[in-house]
Design a protein around this motif. Structure first.
Motif, PDB file in Angstrom:
ATOM      1  N   SER A  98       0.825  -1.207   0.000  1.00  0.00           N
ATOM      2  CA  SER A  98       0.000   0.000   0.000  1.00  0.00           C
ATOM      3  C   SER A  98       0.859   1.257   0.000  1.00  0.00           C
ATOM      4  O   SER A  98       0.381   2.340  -0.351  1.00  0.00           O
ATOM      5  N   GLU A  99       2.125   1.115   0.390  1.00  0.00           N
ATOM      6  CA  GLU A  99       3.023   2.261   0.467  1.00  0.00           C
ATOM      7  C   GLU A  99       3.933   2.378  -0.755  1.00  0.00           C
ATOM      8  O   GLU A  99       4.780   3.262  -0.821  1.00  0.00           O
ATOM      9  N   LEU A 100       3.763   1.477  -1.740  1.00  0.00           N
ATOM     10  CA  LEU A 100       4.609   1.472  -2.932  1.00  0.00           C
ATOM     11  C   LEU A 100       3.884   2.082  -4.123  1.00  0.00           C
ATOM     12  O   LEU A 100       2.663   2.066  -4.198  1.00  0.00           O
ATOM     13  N   ASP A 101       4.674   2.622  -5.076  1.00  0.00           N
ATOM     14  CA  ASP A 101       4.048   3.090  -6.317  1.00  0.00           C
ATOM     15  C   ASP A 101       3.794   1.885  -7.212  1.00  0.00           C
ATOM     16  O   ASP A 101       4.194   0.759  -6.885  1.00  0.00           O
ATOM     17  N   ASP A 102       3.133   2.096  -8.334  1.00  0.00           N
ATOM     18  CA  ASP A 102       2.701   0.986  -9.191  1.00  0.00           C
ATOM     19  C   ASP A 102       3.856   0.110  -9.642  1.00  0.00           C
ATOM     20  O   ASP A 102       3.772  -1.121  -9.606  1.00  0.00           O
ATOM     21  N   GLU A 103       4.950   0.731 -10.089  1.00  0.00           N
ATOM     22  CA  GLU A 103       6.086  -0.043 -10.605  1.00  0.00           C
ATOM     23  C   GLU A 103       6.730  -0.874  -9.508  1.00  0.00           C
ATOM     24  O   GLU A 103       7.011  -2.065  -9.694  1.00  0.00           O
ATOM     25  N   GLU A 104       6.955  -0.263  -8.353  1.00  0.00           N
ATOM     26  CA  GLU A 104       7.554  -0.990  -7.229  1.00  0.00           C
ATOM     27  C   GLU A 104       6.636  -2.111  -6.747  1.00  0.00           C
ATOM     28  O   GLU A 104       7.096  -3.208  -6.420  1.00  0.00           O
ATOM     29  N   ARG A 105       5.352  -1.823  -6.720  1.00  0.00           N
ATOM     30  CA  ARG A 105       4.379  -2.828  -6.276  1.00  0.00           C
ATOM     31  C   ARG A 105       4.390  -4.037  -7.194  1.00  0.00           C
ATOM     32  O   ARG A 105       4.407  -5.181  -6.731  1.00  0.00           O
ATOM     33  N   LEU A 145       5.343  -7.842  -6.105  1.00  0.00           N
ATOM     34  CA  LEU A 145       4.411  -8.956  -6.260  1.00  0.00           C
ATOM     35  C   LEU A 145       5.001 -10.053  -7.140  1.00  0.00           C
ATOM     36  O   LEU A 145       4.812 -11.242  -6.885  1.00  0.00           O
ATOM     37  N   GLU A 146       5.738  -9.649  -8.185  1.00  0.00           N
ATOM     38  CA  GLU A 146       6.369 -10.624  -9.077  1.00  0.00           C
ATOM     39  C   GLU A 146       7.378 -11.476  -8.314  1.00  0.00           C
ATOM     40  O   GLU A 146       7.475 -12.687  -8.517  1.00  0.00           O
ATOM     41  N   ASP A 147       8.140 -10.834  -7.432  1.00  0.00           N
ATOM     42  CA  ASP A 147       9.111 -11.569  -6.610  1.00  0.00           C
ATOM     43  C   ASP A 147       8.419 -12.578  -5.695  1.00  0.00           C
ATOM     44  O   ASP A 147       8.988 -13.630  -5.376  1.00  0.00           O
ATOM     45  N   LEU A 148       7.200 -12.256  -5.296  1.00  0.00           N
ATOM     46  CA  LEU A 148       6.454 -13.144  -4.409  1.00  0.00           C
ATOM     47  C   LEU A 148       5.746 -14.255  -5.180  1.00  0.00           C
ATOM     48  O   LEU A 148       5.242 -15.209  -4.585  1.00  0.00           O
ATOM     49  N   GLY A 149       5.695 -14.110  -6.494  1.00  0.00           N
ATOM     50  CA  GLY A 149       5.032 -15.122  -7.318  1.00  0.00           C
ATOM     51  C   GLY A 149       3.534 -14.957  -7.425  1.00  0.00           C
ATOM     52  O   GLY A 149       2.819 -15.922  -7.693  1.00  0.00           O
ATOM     53  N   VAL A 150       3.043 -13.731  -7.221  1.00  0.00           N
ATOM     54  CA  VAL A 150       1.614 -13.457  -7.349  1.00  0.00           C
ATOM     55  C   VAL A 150       1.393 -12.342  -8.375  1.00  0.00           C
ATOM     56  O   VAL A 150       2.267 -11.507  -8.604  1.00  0.00           O
ATOM     57  N   LYS A 151       0.222 -12.343  -8.992  1.00  0.00           N
ATOM     58  CA  LYS A 151      -0.058 -11.409 -10.077  1.00  0.00           C
ATOM     59  C   LYS A 151      -0.722 -10.121  -9.628  1.00  0.00           C
ATOM     60  O   LYS A 151      -0.670  -9.113 -10.323  1.00  0.00           O
ATOM     61  N   GLU A 152      -1.374 -10.148  -8.462  1.00  0.00           N
ATOM     62  CA  GLU A 152      -2.144  -8.989  -8.038  1.00  0.00           C
ATOM     63  C   GLU A 152      -2.239  -8.933  -6.518  1.00  0.00           C
ATOM     64  O   GLU A 152      -2.043  -9.946  -5.836  1.00  0.00           O
ATOM     65  N   PRO A 153      -2.537  -7.755  -5.972  1.00  0.00           N
ATOM     66  CA  PRO A 153      -2.725  -7.644  -4.523  1.00  0.00           C
ATOM     67  C   PRO A 153      -3.913  -8.484  -4.065  1.00  0.00           C
ATOM     68  O   PRO A 153      -4.864  -8.712  -4.817  1.00  0.00           O
ATOM     69  N   GLY A 154      -3.852  -8.929  -2.826  1.00  0.00           N
ATOM     70  CA  GLY A 154      -4.950  -9.709  -2.273  1.00  0.00           C
ATOM     71  C   GLY A 154      -6.244  -8.916  -2.236  1.00  0.00           C
ATOM     72  O   GLY A 154      -7.329  -9.481  -2.379  1.00  0.00           O
TER      73      GLY A 154
END
Length: 212
Positions: free
Chosen positions: A94-101, A105-114
């Motif tokens: 929630s504290e990151l901009d779109d690119e950082e977010r 998420l990619e590093d975590l292996g997920v495509k979108e926020p919960g």
């Protein structure tokens, strides 16, 4: 209209279940009985969505969490739904901009926020959809009940739109994205002229023509 006998049959089915702690949403009804149940406005017939908070390392596969499975077992028994998210990760992104977010998420292996999954599942439970209006100044998203026809959906914006409805110039979201907006979709012949009986689809991009 259902008679007293039909109404009594529904009561006889619901009351014992409630006394045993079983919510009305967990019971099965015929289409005719469902109409009766809706008119009862029972709290336990309303849809329920459980949010299971899982560990950060399980965010890509929340179903593997023991706690998620515990909540799911309860939800299944009650006729409810469950979504697994990590509150810690949601707070971080929630504290990151779109690119950082997106990178996170990619590093975590997920495509979108919960949160996206929570919203999508909530819409599904409530039988809601979204249509869009795209003007020169802004693009707006409008929530509608699935099954609504074009005039009703137009009325969400303003009652004049429904009262004086003529037609809806409509582009599916897929075509709007594929052809880079209204101009490209129109040139590709993907804009449709829909009338009063058109049932609005989730993701439609619409321009309403009306006269009052």
């Amino acid at each position: 209209e259902p008679g007293a006998k039909e109404v009594l049959e529904v009561y006889d089915k619901i009351v014992p279940a409630l006394e045993d702690g079983i919510p009305a949403r967990a019971l099965e009804f015929t289409k005719e009985q469902e109409k009766i149940v809706r008119e009862m406005f029972l709290l336990t017939s309303k849809p329920v969505l459980y949010i299971a908070n899982v560990a950060e390392d399980l965010i890509a596969n929340p179903e593997e969490s023991e706690h998620f499975q515990t909540v799911k077992a309860i939800a299944d028994k009650e006729g409810a739904e469950v979504v697994g998210i990590s509150a810690a990760i949601e707070e971080e992104i929630s504290e990151l901009d779109d690119e950082e977010r997106n990178m996170f998420l990619e590093d975590l292996g997920v495509k979108e926020p919960g949160l996206n999954r929570v919203i999508r599942k909530s819409y599904e439970l409530l039988n809601l959809g979204t249509y869009f209006t795209a003007g020169v100044k802004e693009v707006r998203a409008w929530t509608f009940v699935k099954g609504m026809k074009a005039p009703q959906a137009a009325g969400i914006i303003h009652s004049d739109f429904e009262r004086g409805f003529i037609r809806a110039e409509t582009i599916s979201y897929e075509d709007y994205d594929k052809y880079d907006g209204e101009k490209g979709a129109r040139e590709a012949g993907r804009m449709r002229q829909e009338g009063k009986d058109y049932v609005v689809q989730d993701g439609d991009v619409m321009l309403f023509r009306f006269n009052v």
